[in-house]
Design an enzyme around this catalytic site. Structure first.
Site, short mmCIF file in Angstrom:
data_model
loop_
_atom_site.label_atom_id
_atom_site.label_comp_id
_atom_site.label_asym_id
_atom_site.label_seq_id
_atom_site.Cartn_x
_atom_site.Cartn_y
_atom_site.Cartn_z
N LYS A 152 -15.31 56.32 53.32
CA LYS A 152 -14.84 55.17 52.55
C LYS A 152 -13.41 54.82 52.96
O LYS A 152 -12.58 55.71 53.23
CB LYS A 152 -14.92 55.47 51.06
CG LYS A 152 -14.68 54.27 50.15
CD LYS A 152 -14.91 54.65 48.69
CE LYS A 152 -14.67 53.50 47.74
NZ LYS A 152 -14.95 53.87 46.32
N SER A 187 -17.70 50.63 43.75
CA SER A 187 -16.93 50.11 44.86
C SER A 187 -17.29 50.70 46.22
O SER A 187 -16.84 50.22 47.26
CB SER A 187 -15.44 50.36 44.60
OG SER A 187 -15.16 51.76 44.55
N SER A 230 -18.33 54.61 40.76
CA SER A 230 -18.35 53.95 42.07
C SER A 230 -19.06 54.70 43.18
O SER A 230 -19.19 54.19 44.29
CB SER A 230 -16.91 53.65 42.52
OG SER A 230 -16.37 52.62 41.74
#
Length: 473
Positions: A78, A153, A177
């Site tokens: 990420k 996210s 998330s």
């Protein structure tokens, strides 16, 4: 030809060590998928320039017999985790062009294990969002159905795995998330107990809530990745010592917060799948108990008070003077306004403003302090419930993935995606989302399990049993 759809870490490890294929051949198979799919899906923002060097190193470890189970395994990262010499932007214009000078602790552990870090994945800007629509670098599409959001996210992270662009991924979970987007893309998402994984080298959103965790196709793969990245870290004072006694209970009794679920505005198909999942577990011998969570059901409200307050504080460092984007102005005030106005997107600015208001004189006690008080009550309530049951079960999200733009103009509706997920972050408990059936439009249903503090291993062991039950039905 390598079957990327059904490959697991264990299968890949055995094939690599038995010389059925090389690390480069494995990575190239994933890169081929990335080349074919990423232009449409937009899971990856960038492939790491150190990739070839990593492949050579991993192959050497296999050849000299020093390889572990993660050696040569392709992992996506990420875009809020620091990797030395690589860009990390948290998908924001504010950090465009920023190059990390050190590794996050989780990255250092992956490198030590010989994992191959493919590249950085798209995300909601500074991890603020539930659909990966707030990234400064474009939306990410759901590989199961590109007309729908992948959740957020960590939307890029889950999509990289769902499109067979990585075997596993690292995401971060502040209010759901990892678990929500994993559920939206038919994957397993695991949020560890707060402090089991170091946050050092992670671009912060809300420090008391953020937690790094694995995203995978199977619970076993999530467990392997978790065991690599977990552990105490002198660079993170909130990390938990290995000497702390873990909760090793065998999970037999499942709590279902019936009243909360019925009041949660759940889509009919989601409720139907959840009820069917409950029946499957009951048929396998698990005891299902109705539990009452009168305070815990307000976790999402508490979350957005604490979250925005910490966002306002953490993002104050992006002032156009020290690092990141800097816009010229005639006065210091103008520098601030131009830099932050142009560097931050709408959702980030919204949360900064809310957080500044919450922390302001006259409102601190009314909002922030009260939220902290309720947070402590929620922790106590959950601790009490876990004396009666071993795990709490809910749908992962109250509704299935939605189409792009459907909820962007309704922030409250968007935030309800994390309705059942926020308690894990508010209380610090481990939680796991597991696929639980097919849905219309080639989408997937998902079920969520919340466990007691420090019961990570027990939850993952239980998760593997649940996964097997879901597969056999």
């Amino acid at each position: 030809m390598i079957d990327l759809t059904n490959i697991t870490i264990e299968k890949a490890h055995n094939s690599l060590t038995n010389r059925e294929y090389t690390v480069r051949e494995l990575v190239d198979a994933y890169l081929k998928n990335i080349d074919e799919k990423n232009a449409n899906i937009n899971a990856y923002l960038e492939i790491y320039k150190s990739l070839d060097e990593q492949i050579v190193r991993a192959q050497k470890m296999i050849d000299d017999g020093s390889a572990g189970v993660m050696t040569g395994i392709p992992v996506s990262i990420k875009d809020n985790m620091l990797v030395t010499g690589e860009h990390a932007s948290a998908s924001s214009k504010m950090l465009e062009g920023f190059v990390a000078v050190s590794d996050a602790t989780v990255i250092a552990k992956l490198k030590s294990a010989g994992a191959v870090l493919i590249g950085r994945t798209n995300m909601d800007e500074f991890a603020m969002g539930s659909s990966t629509e707030t990234s400064a670098y474009g939306i990410t599409r759901n590989p199961l159905n590109p007309d729908y959001v992948p959740g957020g996210s960590s939307g890029g992270a889950v999509s990289s795995v769902a499109m067979d662009g990585a075997l596993v991924a690292l995401g971060s979970d502040t209010g759901g998330s990892i678990r929500q987007p994993a559920g939206y893309t038919g994957l397993v998402g695991f949020k560890p107990t707060y402090g089991e994984v170091s946050r050092s080298g992670i671009i912060a959103m809300a420090s008391s809530l953020d937690q790094v965790g694995p995203i995978a196709k199977t619970v076993a793969d999530a467990e392997i990745l978790f065991n690599i990245i977990r552990g105490v870290d002198v660079m993170d004072e909130t990390s938990i010592s290995e000497t702390v006694v873990r909760d090793t209970r065998e999970i037999k009794k499942i709590g279902v917060p019936t009243n909360w679920i019925e009041q949660g505005g759940i889509e009919a198909s989601v409720k139907k799948n959840f009820d069917e999942t409950v029946e499957k577990l009951k048929n396998e011998g698990y005891e299902i108990v109705s539990v009452d969570l009168p305070i815990t059901q307000y976790s999402l409200a508490v979350y957005y008070v604490l979250n925005t307050a910490e966002v306002s504080s953490n993002l104050a460092r992006y002032d156009g003077l020290r690092y990141g984007l800097s816009k010229e102005g005639k006065t210091l005030q103008e520098v601030y306004e131009k830099t932050r106005g142009q560097g931050f997107g709408k959702e980030v600015r919204r949360r900064i403003l809310l957080g500044a208001y919450i922390l302001s004189h006259g409102y601190y006690d009314a909002y922030y302090k009260k939220a902290l008080d309720v947070q402590n009550v929620i922790r106590g309530e959950l601790a009490g419930v876990f004396k009666k049951v071993d795990v709490i079960m809910t749908p992962t999200a109250p509704f299935l993935p939605f189409k792009f733009g459907e909820k962007m103009n309704d922030p409250i509706a968007m935030k309800l995606a994390d309705l059942f997920l926020a308690p894990a972050n508010i209380a610090g408990n481990p939680a796991l989302s597991i696929p639980s059936g097919d849905a219309e439009g080639n989408l997937k249903h998902s079920t969520h399990f919340l466990a007691p503090m420090l019961a990570d291993d027990a939850l993952l062991s239980f998760g593997k049993k649940v996964e097997k039950i879901m597969t056999n039905y």
